[in-house]
Design a protein around this motif. Structure first.
Motif, PDB file in Angstrom:
ATOM      1  N   THR A  44     -43.413 149.180  23.714  1.00  0.00           N
ATOM      2  CA  THR A  44     -43.080 148.564  24.987  1.00  0.00           C
ATOM      3  C   THR A  44     -41.380 148.326  24.770  1.00  0.00           C
ATOM      4  N   GLY A  45     -40.785 148.510  23.937  1.00  0.00           N
ATOM      5  CA  GLY A  45     -39.293 148.379  23.627  1.00  0.00           C
ATOM      6  C   GLY A  45     -39.249 147.506  22.492  1.00  0.00           C
ATOM      7  N   TYR A  46     -37.713 147.473  22.355  1.00  0.00           N
ATOM      8  CA  TYR A  46     -37.272 146.845  21.118  1.00  0.00           C
ATOM      9  C   TYR A  46     -37.163 145.271  20.995  1.00  0.00           C
ATOM     10  N   TRP A  47     -37.466 144.528  20.476  1.00  0.00           N
ATOM     11  CA  TRP A  47     -37.448 142.931  20.121  1.00  0.00           C
ATOM     12  C   TRP A  47     -36.025 142.526  20.252  1.00  0.00           C
ATOM     13  N   ASN A  48     -35.786 141.627  21.294  1.00  0.00           N
ATOM     14  CA  ASN A  48     -34.600 140.955  21.452  1.00  0.00           C
ATOM     15  C   ASN A  48     -33.497 142.019  21.503  1.00  0.00           C
ATOM     16  N   ASP A  49     -33.583 143.259  22.056  1.00  0.00           N
ATOM     17  CA  ASP A  49     -32.472 144.308  22.058  1.00  0.00           C
ATOM     18  C   ASP A  49     -32.670 145.241  23.402  1.00  0.00           C
ATOM     19  N   ASP A  50     -32.170 144.381  24.330  1.00  0.00           N
ATOM     20  CA  ASP A  50     -32.361 145.237  25.649  1.00  0.00           C
ATOM     21  C   ASP A  50     -31.596 146.472  25.828  1.00  0.00           C
ATOM     22  N   ALA A  51     -30.454 146.223  25.368  1.00  0.00           N
ATOM     23  CA  ALA A  51     -29.383 147.555  25.359  1.00  0.00           C
ATOM     24  C   ALA A  51     -30.164 148.851  24.711  1.00  0.00           C
TER      25      ALA A  51
END
Length: 521
Positions: free
Chosen positions: A381-388
């Motif tokens: 669902t994405g990377y932890w604390n790494d929106d970029a």
């Protein structure tokens, strides 16, 4: 109503299914006799959560574990059923690397096998977010003994229950192409990957006896092997580290029916001097994954372990399980007309959508090379604390894997190479795995890695690091000339370095990045 695990959406539902259907069956065991039943695993996990809760740990908090494979590892993963997020740590990392992961994850509790207490102690004054230090071993100053927590805590079933789309764990990437990133894997995603492996690929039943030697901090050890075996109700033998002799002996003594290995491990077994002397008649299937296996090594493995089936799974931490080369494909490949599929990673699992895209995000034609992208219920669902980084890798529901691939007319997919490992020399693209395949065809070579380093004339030049088998000899010129009989000159290494060992990640992948850094200097 208790769901059978085949329909489970959370790890809690898997635990409940086992508690109802097979409470007294051994779930996990070790070669030294440390074992736990499914009912004991449930109870000990409940006790662990209640003890941590008394220390202030709540659902959605992160609890990290630094340990070799052992039954307590699954107890820690069991915390996820309450909504706690598990952070498995790579025990091969240096102190500064571990510090970064612990700080980045914001872990509040750290569970450590006693071998690793000294490295954690060296970091302790910088770990201001960690409130609770637990040692799997004897209590000591500043550390709570794991067994004291588990045996003295309340045994009641926690009220907190995770939901399917809650994060089960943060798995940090190996860093082969950059700084490690924390991949968010949900309960739904992990179990989707479990079902693909257990049902479509391995045909597991609770009568299977599995061996887990891949480290559980890596998805290869998790949802490529242990989670499917555990969810199915198999008994799993846990081994702390890979050793060819010990692995072969354990497979014989424990009548192992299925095992998951990476290609470097398969190669090490094949080169064991007594590999033919072990009784592996119970072995039903070998799953290989985590990196591509040279076709020549695979053929040799199929000849050596001819009484069992082979299967390959391709995927990544971010994309989950993606494709499988099934046992029937390996049988089909015995025909000369289909031998080429041994170089493929198979066809998509159910519920997987795959696109191969060019640099303009357009799908390429059959046979052309592009970046493989995936959409499925098993993706991150994405990377932890790494929106970029999330925006780069995760676009419109699709994971961009960074793997260069092609698809043939029969629907088989072929991983050509990592996008970041491709070498551009004199304006031409060179894919390291293609060159490595021809190096592995030389029976004197144990391991090989091809990579690029900066060059003033070619921008990048192709070089290779080679490990020869014991007692064998070869020269640089000899190997280069041999390659030129099969490959265009620009694809052949300009230099070959003979080394005693290749650097590998915790998952057994060769670290081309480390080789590039070493030989660029």
């Amino acid at each position: 109503m208790i769901r059978p695990w085949e329909y489970a959406l959370t790890m809690g539902e898997v635990f409940n299914a086992h508690l109802t259907q097979r409470p007294d069956k051994t779930a996990l065991t070790t070669t030294d006799g440390h074992s736990v039943t499914f009912a004991q695993l449930e109870e000990r996990t409940n006790c662990l959560f209640n003890a941590l809760s008394a220390q202030g740990i709540q659902p959605a908090d992160r609890v990290a574990i630094l340990s070799y494979n052992r039954p307590e590892y699954m107890e820690v993963f069991g915390l996820s059923k309450t909504g706690v997020i598990v952070v498995p740590l790579n025990w091969r990392l240096a102190a500064p690397e571990l510090l970064r992961l612990l700080q980045h994850s914001g872990s509040r509790a750290l569970i450590v096998e006693e071998n690793f207490v000294p490295i954690v102690e060296s970091l302790r004054n910088q770990l201001d977010k960690i409130d609770t230090y637990i040692v799997i071993g004897k209590a000591r100053n500043g550390w709570i003994a794991y067994e004291d927590l588990v045996t003295k805590a309340d045994r009641k079933t926690p009220e907190a229950q995770a939901k399917p789309d809650d994060v089960l764990c943060l798995v940090y990437t190996s860093g082969t192409t950059g700084a490690p990133k924390g991949v968010k894997i949900t309960h739904r995603g992990a179990l989707e990957n479990c079902r693909s492996e257990a049902q479509e690929m391995l045909s597991l039943t609770e009568d299977d006896y599995a061996l887990a030697v891949l480290p559980l901090f890596h998805v290869g050890g998790m949802w490529y092997h242990l989670f499917p075996s555990f969810a199915t109700g198999c008994t799993s033998l846990l081994m702390p580290q890979f050793d060819p002799e010990k692995l072969l002996q354990a497979m014989q003594d424990w009548k192992i029916t299925n095992v998951h290995l990476v290609p470097t491990m398969v190669g090490a077994l094949l080169n064991h001097p007594r590999v033919d002397q072990f009784d592996l008649t119970h072995l039903r299937i070998i799953l290989y994954a985590a990196s591509s296996m040279p076709a020549e090594v695979l053929r040799r493995a199929m000849r050596t372990f001819h009484k069992c089936s082979f299967a390959q799974a391709y995927g990544s931490t971010e994309a989950g399980t993606v494709t499988g080369l099934y046992p029937e494909d390996h049988i089909l490949a015995q025909s000369p007309d289909y031998e080429h599929i041994l170089s493929s990673c198979g066809k998509p699992f159910k519920n997987r959508q795959i696109r191969i895209l060019n640099a303009n995000d357009q799908e390429v034609a059959t046979g052309e090379i592009g970046e493989l992208t995936v959409r499925s219920p098993g993706i991150m669902t994405g990377y932890w604390n790494d929106d970029a980084a999330t925006r780069t890798t995760f676009q419109n529901g699709w994971v961009y894997t960074g793997d260069l691939a092609r698809r043939d007319e029969q629907g088989y997919y072929y991983i050509v190479d990592r996008k970041n490992d491709m070498i551009v020399t004199g304006g031409e693209n060179v894919y390291p795995t293609e060159v490595e395949a021809y190096l592995y065809a030389d029976s004197r070579i144990l391991e090989a890695a091809v990579f690029g380093i900066a060059d003033p004339k070619w921008v990048e030049k192709v070089v290779a690091a080679v490990v020869l088998k014991s007692g064998e000899a070869a020269t640089e010129n000899e190997l280069i000339q041999q390659l030129r009989n099969h490959l265009a000159a620009y694809k052949c290494p300009k230099e070959i370095y003979f080394v005693s060992v290749l650097p590998k990640s915790g998952a057994g992948k060769v670290m081309r990045k480390s080789l590039r850094n070493q030989y660029s200097q």
